[in-house]
Design a protein around this motif. Structure first.
Motif, PDB file in Angstrom:
ATOM      1  N   ALA A  54      29.043  41.778  11.216  1.00  0.00           N
ATOM      2  CA  ALA A  54      29.759  41.443   9.992  1.00  0.00           C
ATOM      3  C   ALA A  54      30.822  40.410  10.302  1.00  0.00           C
ATOM      4  O   ALA A  54      31.047  40.033  11.455  1.00  0.00           O
ATOM      5  N   ASN A  55      31.476  39.965   9.257  1.00  0.00           N
ATOM      6  CA  ASN A  55      32.580  39.018   9.377  1.00  0.00           C
ATOM      7  C   ASN A  55      33.888  39.773   9.576  1.00  0.00           C
ATOM      8  O   ASN A  55      34.136  40.801   8.927  1.00  0.00           O
ATOM      9  N   TRP A  56      34.711  39.243  10.456  1.00  0.00           N
ATOM     10  CA  TRP A  56      36.010  39.825  10.791  1.00  0.00           C
ATOM     11  C   TRP A  56      37.103  38.969  10.170  1.00  0.00           C
ATOM     12  O   TRP A  56      37.117  37.746  10.316  1.00  0.00           O
ATOM     13  N   VAL A  57      38.033  39.631   9.488  1.00  0.00           N
ATOM     14  CA  VAL A  57      39.225  38.957   8.969  1.00  0.00           C
ATOM     15  C   VAL A  57      40.438  39.626   9.604  1.00  0.00           C
ATOM     16  O   VAL A  57      40.333  40.726  10.164  1.00  0.00           O
ATOM     17  N   PRO A  58      41.628  38.990   9.566  1.00  0.00           N
ATOM     18  CA  PRO A  58      42.809  39.647  10.135  1.00  0.00           C
ATOM     19  C   PRO A  58      42.987  41.048   9.570  1.00  0.00           C
ATOM     20  O   PRO A  58      42.771  41.295   8.381  1.00  0.00           O
ATOM     21  N   ALA A  59      43.383  41.969  10.425  1.00  0.00           N
ATOM     22  CA  ALA A  59      43.434  43.387  10.062  1.00  0.00           C
ATOM     23  C   ALA A  59      44.681  43.756   9.283  1.00  0.00           C
ATOM     24  O   ALA A  59      44.897  44.939   8.992  1.00  0.00           O
ATOM     25  N   ASP A  60      45.493  42.791   8.929  1.00  0.00           N
ATOM     26  CA  ASP A  60      46.683  43.028   8.111  1.00  0.00           C
ATOM     27  C   ASP A  60      47.101  41.697   7.526  1.00  0.00           C
ATOM     28  O   ASP A  60      47.038  40.662   8.204  1.00  0.00           O
ATOM     29  N   SER A  61      47.518  41.702   6.263  1.00  0.00           N
ATOM     30  CA  SER A  61      48.072  40.468   5.697  1.00  0.00           C
ATOM     31  C   SER A  61      49.293  40.007   6.478  1.00  0.00           C
ATOM     32  O   SER A  61      49.564  38.808   6.570  1.00  0.00           O
ATOM     33  N   ILE A  62      50.030  40.948   7.029  1.00  0.00           N
ATOM     34  CA  ILE A  62      51.153  40.637   7.918  1.00  0.00           C
ATOM     35  C   ILE A  62      50.598  40.718   9.334  1.00  0.00           C
ATOM     36  O   ILE A  62      50.660  41.752  10.007  1.00  0.00           O
ATOM     37  N   VAL A  63      50.034  39.612   9.812  1.00  0.00           N
ATOM     38  CA  VAL A  63      49.182  39.638  10.997  1.00  0.00           C
ATOM     39  C   VAL A  63      49.925  40.049  12.258  1.00  0.00           C
ATOM     40  O   VAL A  63      49.341  40.641  13.179  1.00  0.00           O
ATOM     41  N   ALA A  64      51.222  39.786  12.333  1.00  0.00           N
ATOM     42  CA  ALA A  64      51.971  40.075  13.560  1.00  0.00           C
ATOM     43  C   ALA A  64      52.130  41.570  13.811  1.00  0.00           C
ATOM     44  O   ALA A  64      52.453  41.961  14.933  1.00  0.00           O
ATOM     45  N   ARG A  65      51.928  42.410  12.811  1.00  0.00           N
ATOM     46  CA  ARG A  65      52.172  43.834  13.015  1.00  0.00           C
ATOM     47  C   ARG A  65      50.906  44.643  13.325  1.00  0.00           C
ATOM     48  O   ARG A  65      50.950  45.862  13.392  1.00  0.00           O
ATOM     49  N   VAL A  66      49.778  43.983  13.535  1.00  0.00           N
ATOM     50  CA  VAL A  66      48.567  44.714  13.913  1.00  0.00           C
ATOM     51  C   VAL A  66      48.765  45.244  15.335  1.00  0.00           C
ATOM     52  O   VAL A  66      48.976  44.481  16.272  1.00  0.00           O
ATOM     53  N   SER A  67      48.678  46.537  15.498  1.00  0.00           N
ATOM     54  CA  SER A  67      48.936  47.163  16.793  1.00  0.00           C
ATOM     55  C   SER A  67      47.696  47.125  17.676  1.00  0.00           C
ATOM     56  O   SER A  67      46.570  46.948  17.199  1.00  0.00           O
ATOM     57  N   ASP A  68      47.911  47.328  18.967  1.00  0.00           N
ATOM     58  CA  ASP A  68      46.783  47.442  19.892  1.00  0.00           C
ATOM     59  C   ASP A  68      45.873  48.594  19.490  1.00  0.00           C
ATOM     60  O   ASP A  68      44.646  48.506  19.607  1.00  0.00           O
ATOM     61  N   ASP A  69      46.473  49.677  19.034  1.00  0.00           N
ATOM     62  CA  ASP A  69      45.681  50.841  18.623  1.00  0.00           C
ATOM     63  C   ASP A  69      44.780  50.502  17.440  1.00  0.00           C
ATOM     64  O   ASP A  69      43.636  50.978  17.363  1.00  0.00           O
TER      65      ASP A  69
END
Length: 848
Positions: A355-370
């Motif tokens: 599938a296609n991957w998009v940033p996992a949060d609109s606020i991209v800097a706060r996506v955690s390693d988990d």
């Protein structure tokens, strides 16, 4: 020597009128500061923590944070350094990413202006450092204020923009002039939350004498002995002297033992030089995509010694594999223009599932390693072998690529350009993009998961079809970047990685079927004909060689809906619901429910979530099966895997990491060993897919089963499914009996590792005349980290599911069972103690 500067920052803001020339105001500012515990940091996060704004992704709060785009944001930090750091010949300030238009000061000296979030800011600050109380100040803005009307004159009218009464306007005419994530100004699946901040790490790098500045690793042979070629880039700092040095390159096996070590004695010239080392690996463990084999990773270490000085390159891992994109003419069609679009790994052609991957949060800097790990584990669990990193997002953090390496997830990687013309007629823009491409291709080239660099998303399609009536019809803004600059840089930095100009691309029209990849939208989900949008059989018509985009919309679970709407009372109407419903939905979800499940009458929220989820699962499951059985198609990447916020939308794993119903349909469709049945010319054709390296012997029961299980008119066939194969292995006459199901049942289907039955879809579920369903739990067996639930059906049962909380993960869910069929469902690692006596099994009945 490295010193992290990630901790203990402060943040303040001023009007945009407080320009870089007025930085003295910020150095002297005593109040109005927010504490920032650590980087990465987007300005929205401390504002949320200090109750200045509410969470923008909940309810309608995104409107309330738009004022942040009209401010300048200032990050400040005071730090000390060690005497050892000061004694280094050079000390580099390394800022991994700045979003977006940035100015940087150290000890009140302006270090420079930086215009891109996609490559780092690096500068030597040796002469400016003190032992104590060094002041670092960074000004960032959302970036749009620098774009003038003159600058957008060549690109306006070409960009992806959406406007309606429910969501207002999404998108911005200026975004193509700013080098940052394009989706943050709004997309059909994303709100307008314009990122701003420091989305990467900051550190000091102290170096002296010389350093290893890069290593390129390429698998150049597999047979009879694997060979990996390393190109080591070394920079020797003395302006005119040569220096004697020793370079040691070591390769460690996946188990940690030493495979090979090479020592080279070198005469190092001033400046940059390259050393090539080729290492033989006689008993190699090859890296394979998920489902095709294992993912062993070898560790690489390099050390440079010059006298008493030692420079160590950061260790990294490689997978030993070859990757090739086969675009040769299709065999048997010498006079046709049709060509393959097939990825070959280690010489083996593969069907790319994903599938296609998009940033996992609109606020991209706060996506955690988990969160990265959890999402990629879900992709692996669903048998994905490829993710496409879409061109309107970001080049992801290191952990994303490391986990793709570990999990066997190939990456189709767009460069970050999408749905618009880009101003490559401007010299500053070309220079920015050149630095970005050079940095990212060098950064990512050694990841075995990296399978393709792609120039952009849909811009060639736009040149051919969408933007011909603009004020500048002969201006192909961005074409130089994709057609000339990108292939040159990819060839220079990562020549073993294939390059493709765009997605979609290939043939006389960029979105045709004869060759290349295709975005299959207009004939299905975005068709003007509603019937085609909601009929899965339209995917049996596909003749594309690789489908890199298509999708169908469905809702999240009740828990997620309540979470993103910000209310326990959920209304499926009104502005909040509309805001969190994809703009391309256009009544498709309800139409699908009416066709497949409930023809008329009111729909409760519970019924809406259930039926809409099942429809999305039907469309994804059936379409993926159709594409996999098509011998000329070599990949299916649906839109999309994950979400940047909560909505009724395309994804199968939602923003809160909860699986949608459709997730399980995708997982079943992507099994490495799979049977697919379709009707053709009075026969039922059985297609078998085997992605593994071993042939499979199987006995199939084929034919008609009445819904109540009393009639079983079947025949048996012994079949061999060759290794690494897909094709028709059996045919039988189409049964004519009614009130039953036509199926192919493998003898191994009762085994948890066996092959699942294949069922021929003959009609919409709503039109079936099913008896009272009989399915029950035979046994519940607790395990150390899981629970096994043994099920058995006496009749045909549709959408069998366990009544468990939304955040529970299962091996399968919402599946059909044939009369007499048993299945074991695993409940994985429940996050809390699950009362075994409360586990129930249900299925979905017909509803007219």
């Amino acid at each position: 020597m490295r010193q992290s500067l990630n901790q203990d920052w402060r943040l303040t803001y001023e009007d945009l009128s407080v320009s870089p020339e007025q930085s003295f105001k910020i150095f002297n500012k005593q109040t109005g500061w927010f504490d920032v515990a650590s980087l990465p940091c987007d300005i929205h996060v401390p504002l949320i923590e200090n109750n200045v704004i509410k969470e923008p992704l909940v309810g309608e709060h995104c409107w309330d944070s738009e004022w942040t785009e009209k401010k300048s944001w200032w990050f400040a930090k005071t730090f000390d350094v060690s005497l050892d750091m000061l004694n280094e010949e050079r000390v580099t300030l390394c800022i991994e990413s700045l979003d977006c238009e940035a100015d940087i000061w150290l000890n009140r000296v302006h270090l420079g202006h930086h215009r891109s979030a996609f490559y780092p800011f690096l500068t030597n600050i040796k002469e400016m450092l003190s032992l104590t109380n060094n002041e670092l100040l960074i000004r960032v803005t959302s970036g749009l204020e620098h774009v003038s009307e003159q600058e957008i004159a060549m690109t306006e009218g070409s960009l992806f923009l959406i406007e309606n009464s429910a969501i207002g306007k999404r998108g911005d005419e200026r975004r193509s002039n700013v080098r940052k994530a394009q989706f943050v100004y709004g997309w059909d699946w994303a709100p307008r939350v314009a990122t701003c901040g420091i989305p990467g790490e900051i550190w000091l790098e102290g170096t002296s004498v010389a350093e290893i500045t890069g290593i390129k690793a390429e698998t150049v042979a597999l047979d009879p002995v694997a060979r990996v070629r390393f190109e080591v880039e070394i920079k020797q700092f003395h302006p005119y002297e040569t220096r004697e040095g020793e370079l040691t390159l070591s390769l460690f096996r996946p188990d940690g033992s030493l495979e090979h070590a090479t020592l080279r004695k070198l005469c190092l010239r001033s400046g940059i030089q390259y050393v090539t080392i080729e290492i033989p690996i006689p008993h190699v463990k090859l890296w394979w995509p998920n489902g095709m084999g294992d993912q062993p990773l070898y560790r690489v270490e390099a050390e440079l010694i010059i006298g008493e000085y030692i420079s160590e390159y950061p260790p990294f891992r490689i997978g030993i594999r070859t990757i090739h994109l086969n675009t040769e003419r299709i065999a048997g069609n010498p006079d046709e223009v049709e060509r393959q679009f097939t990825f070959e790994v280690n010489g083996v052609p593969m069907f790319c599932k994903g599938a296609n991957w998009v940033p996992a949060d609109s606020i991209v800097a706060r996506v955690s390693d988990d969160k990265y790990t959890a999402l990629l584990e879900e992709a692996r669990e669903a048998h994905f072998s490829m993710l496409r990193v879409w061109g309107g997002g970001i080049y992801e953090r290191k952990i994303f690529y490391d986990k793709c390496d570990e999990f066997g997830l190939l990456i189709w990687h767009d460069f970050m350009f999408t749905c618009g013309k880009y101003p490559d007629h401007l010299s500053w823009f070309r220079e920015e993009v050149s630095k970005e491409m050079d940095y990212q291709t060098r950064r990512l080239r050694n990841h075995p998961s990296l399978a393709l660099w792609c120039g952009n998303n849909e811009n060639h399609w736009g040149f051919a079809e969408w933007w011909t009536d603009s004020r500048h019809p002969h201006f192909y803004g961005g074409a130089f970047l994709y057609n000339e600059l990108a292939p040159q840089i990819v060839h220079r930095n990562s020549p073993s990685i294939p390059y493709w100009n765009s997605s979609p691309y290939g043939g006389t029209h960029p979105n045709e079927n004869a060759m290349g990849d295709r975005h299959h939208w207009g004939e299905a989900t975005m068709s003007p004909d509603m019937v085609r949008r909601i009929t899965p059989e339209v995917y049996d018509e596909v003749t594309s060689k690789f489908v890199s985009e298509y999708g169908y919309i469905g809702p999240s679970t009740f828990s997620s809906v309540a979470q993103y709407l910000g209310s326990e009372t959920i209304r499926t109407e009104g502005s909040v619901w509309s805001l969190h419903t994809n703009t391309f939905e256009k009544d498709t979800v309800i139409a699908g429910i009416r066709k497949h499940y409930k023809a008329d009458g009111e729909l409760s929220l519970e019924a809406y979530l259930l039926y809409a989820g099942l429809c999305q699962g039907l469309m994804y499951g059936y379409s993926l099966e159709s594409l996999r059985r098509n011998s000329q198609c070599s990949g299916a990447l649906f839109w999309m895997f994950n979400d940047c916020w909560g909505e009724v939308g395309w994804s199968v794993v939602d923003y809160y990491l909860r699986r949608k119903i459709a997730y399980y349909a995708v997982k079943r469709a992507f099994q490495p060993i799979k049977l697919v049945v379709r009707q053709h010319a009075g026969y039922v054709e059985v297609t078998a897919i085997n992605e593994t390296s071993l042939p499979i012997l199987e006995k199939l029961e084929c034919g008609f089963l009445s819904y109540d299980g009393r009639i079983r008119n079947t025949e048996y066939a012994d079949v061999v499914i060759p290794a690494r194969s897909r094709g028709i292995i059996h045919r039988f006459l189409l049964p004519t009996a009614e009130d039953g199901v036509i199926a192919v049942i493998p003898e191994s289907c009762g085994d948890p590792r066996g092959i699942l039955p294949a069922i021929l879809r003959q009609a919409d579920f709503r039109s079936l005349s099913l008896p009272e369903a009989q399915v029950g739990i035979q046994e519940i067996v607790p395990q150390k980290d899981s629970i096994l639930v043994h099920l058995k059906a006496e009749t045909y049962c549709h959408a069998v599911h366990l009544l468990v909380p939304d955040d529970i993960r299962l091996s399968d869910h919402y599946f059909d069972l044939l009369p007499g069929e048993t299945r074991i469902v695993t409940i994985y690692s429940p996050p809390y103690k699950l009362p075994l006596g409360e586990i129930e099994v249900k299925c979905v009945r017909t509803s007219t």
